[in-house]
Design an enzyme around this catalytic site. Sequence first.
Site, PDB file in Angstrom:
ATOM      1  N   LYS A 502      48.216-126.934 -80.116  1.00  0.00           N
ATOM      2  CA  LYS A 502      49.153-127.338 -79.088  1.00  0.00           C
ATOM      3  C   LYS A 502      50.037-126.303 -78.442  1.00  0.00           C
ATOM      4  CE  LYS A 502      52.777-129.513 -81.379  1.00  0.00           C
ATOM      5  NZ  LYS A 502      53.893-130.813 -81.771  1.00  0.00           N
ATOM      6  N   TYR A 726      73.896-104.272 -68.034  1.00  0.00           N
ATOM      7  CA  TYR A 726      74.631-105.176 -67.085  1.00  0.00           C
ATOM      8  C   TYR A 726      76.002-105.985 -67.701  1.00  0.00           C
ATOM      9  CZ  TYR A 726      70.714-105.783 -63.768  1.00  0.00           C
ATOM     10  OH  TYR A 726      69.739-105.658 -62.947  1.00  0.00           O
TER      11      TYR A 726
END
Length: 831
Positions: A502, A726
């Site tokens: 999955k 940043y």
Amino acid sequence: MWKIRYRNYMNDYSIQQIAAACGGELYLESGNIIVRHLVTDSRRFSFPGDSVFFALSGERHDGHDYLSDMYRQQVRNFVVSRLPENLLPYPGANFILVPDTLEALQKLAAMHRSLFRLPVIGITGSNGKTIVKEWLFQLLQKDKVIVRSPKSYNSQVGVPLSVWLIRPHHELAIFEAGISRPGEMVNLEAIIKPDIGVITNMGEAHQEYFSDMKHKLAQKLELFKNSRVLIYCRDHCLIDEYVRNNSSFTGIPLFTWSVSEGADLVITEISRHSAATSIKASFRGEACSATIPFTDQASIENAIHAWSVTLWLGYSPEYISRNISNLQPVAMRMEQKQGINNCTIINDSYNSDPDSLAIAMDFLSRQSQHRKKTLILSDMFQTGKTIKELYSETGELLTREKTDRVIGIGKNVPLIKEHFSGRSDFYGSTEEFINDFEPDSFYDEAVLLKGSRDFGFERISTLLEEKVHATVMEINLDNLVRNYNYFKSLIRQDTKVMAVVKAFSYGSGSYEIANTLAYNLVDYLAVAFFDEGISLRKAGVKVPIMVMNPDKASLSRMAVHKLEPEIYNFSGLRILIEKLRQQNIKDYPIHIKLDTGMYRLGFSGRELPELLRIITGSGNIKVCSVFSHLAASDDPSHDDFTREQIDLFITMADRICNELYYKVMRHILNSSGIERFPEAQLDMVRLGIGLYGISAIENNKLANVNTFRSIISQIKEVPMGHTVGYSRGHKTKSDTRIAVVPVGYADGLDRRLGNGTGRMIINGVSVPVVGNICMDMCMVDIGNLTAREGDEVIVFGEDNPISDIADALSTIPYEVFTNISSRVKRVYVQE
């Protein structure tokens, strides 16, 4: 005296000769049979009519179980250790009965080897065997017609299959040999009979079955007890001391190399440059030198091993120096990538010869997600066969493998056309193909690239790849299978395995993983949602598939795609029964989920009477399995609770099973449960995260599968006191160098790994991530580390385990795996 008939340089043995060589009793149905090919894997063969199948038996498999399958696929010759109970279903088949089929295979290969008088190089050691073998081939192929082990065929089965490839036209053989247990090398020595012995080094690999390193060394050196020379590095003290002090080697000449005095080849200077290494040496008093296009220590050592062998063979230092500078990296693994227009690209273009082509064609044929198969093939050189013979055999192989299209590049490859029934197009050069390239001519097909290095097929690979982002997730399918087999070794032979694929197989890819597991005979697959199951069915996966979280809308379509739903509540059960009734479907397989204390999905104990009433009252459904989910099987502090869950599950499951007239499978163990609660194997186990090398216990038997890698885009000199990234998240404490790596949070790199929390590996050194992680890139502080733009960066992998990253983030490996975004190209590698 053996009288062997050769046709097109093949091995032509009568079935009677095969039986005699194997030491077996022949049960003959058809006497006029010629055998040319040996088959040990019921899934891998191309020429059934002139093949003999050896029914090998192991701890987890038995080739005798596949005799009927092989017969249906036109194989008519079998070597077995027990005959089928009834021979009537095998008209025209020949059976050779032997006490041990592996021993028979080895005897046959030893007989075949005895017919040839060519020089044979045997290579063993803990590491570097395949590299040294391939580099010797590169150095000598222009001068000799060489047969060598395909890939790393060095096992008890691989060696006889390799030796079987010797043909009369070969002038030199190079075989590698590896062992994992005492006593194995004696068998391989009898098959290889090396004239020239090379031992590369000694390490910890496969140490568990040997008392100590000296014991393992003694076993490995059994390969050379009858050799004409033994070549090794004197600086490996354990090897040197053992060889010089052991009477078994008293009469065997030694050729050694060392960075100190006292060797035939003395290395006097090693100078590493940005992309190459210069080596100066003295060979028996004469100065010589070589430059190799590698800088890592392992490559330097492997190159000197190859240098030593060529010196012993009599090649001049000038010849060696000229050719060793052109050594190419050995890509020992095929790479599978997503291509343009829904294609799958398989790049196996590091060499091209008939034997490696047959192996690659087998891998191509297994790509069931595509109906159409295309081969892009270059001219093949130094095969020892005439051009006509080479390409007639190749054309027959491609026709038998049901190849749809061949694109040939080179002067001679068009000769295939006379012997190939599919579509074919030919070009004189790679440049001509590239100039004529039309992307729309490739659509929804599997494309295999198989070209000699001179043709530069990497340029074709770049054209066909869907994503060219430098950041990739590499998935090692060989290691996935290794882990699968490890977990299978922990369970009984009659316990089935359901592999959970999955969530894009934990971020590793859906059909690629499912196909690999199906090829290795997994019993069941499990997906989370209906759409995942449909994708696998469309990709040609035929293994039973359980859908663990089906929505109500999908229940009506389960039967169309032969998907088996997990049923965990009454509303879903009633809807399914009604849809099956409307479609007039009987006994449709379902899987009942029981809640044993996790309080997620599943029926509780008090709901069992109503559940049983509905199940026994409907002829539309049939319970295939009942199962539950362990909440904390990986945590020893919760073992009492885990055992309570197991006991409760067995009680509830037995209540259901006792009410039904047919066999129902029970399963509760997940990956950690398989390792820690073997008493609860029951009828099936569910294997998920363990496939990727994640273990609940200290474990050196699992292998790393996923490697998240990128490159250095740019290196900047940053003065002390300046800020990086940043929000000025990092301030340098000294003058340093910052490397920019093109992987960011849009690729799945968690922003919490910034500002020193995370680390990456560059040139074997762990370096910290600094500053805030950006959307598409991040920065690492490399200080004085020797590195340059384009160098590889390991985000996680064997040297930077994903478990360490998960710990730094206070999460679990599942989350890290599944967060890797779809824009990261998945590359699948397999030997």
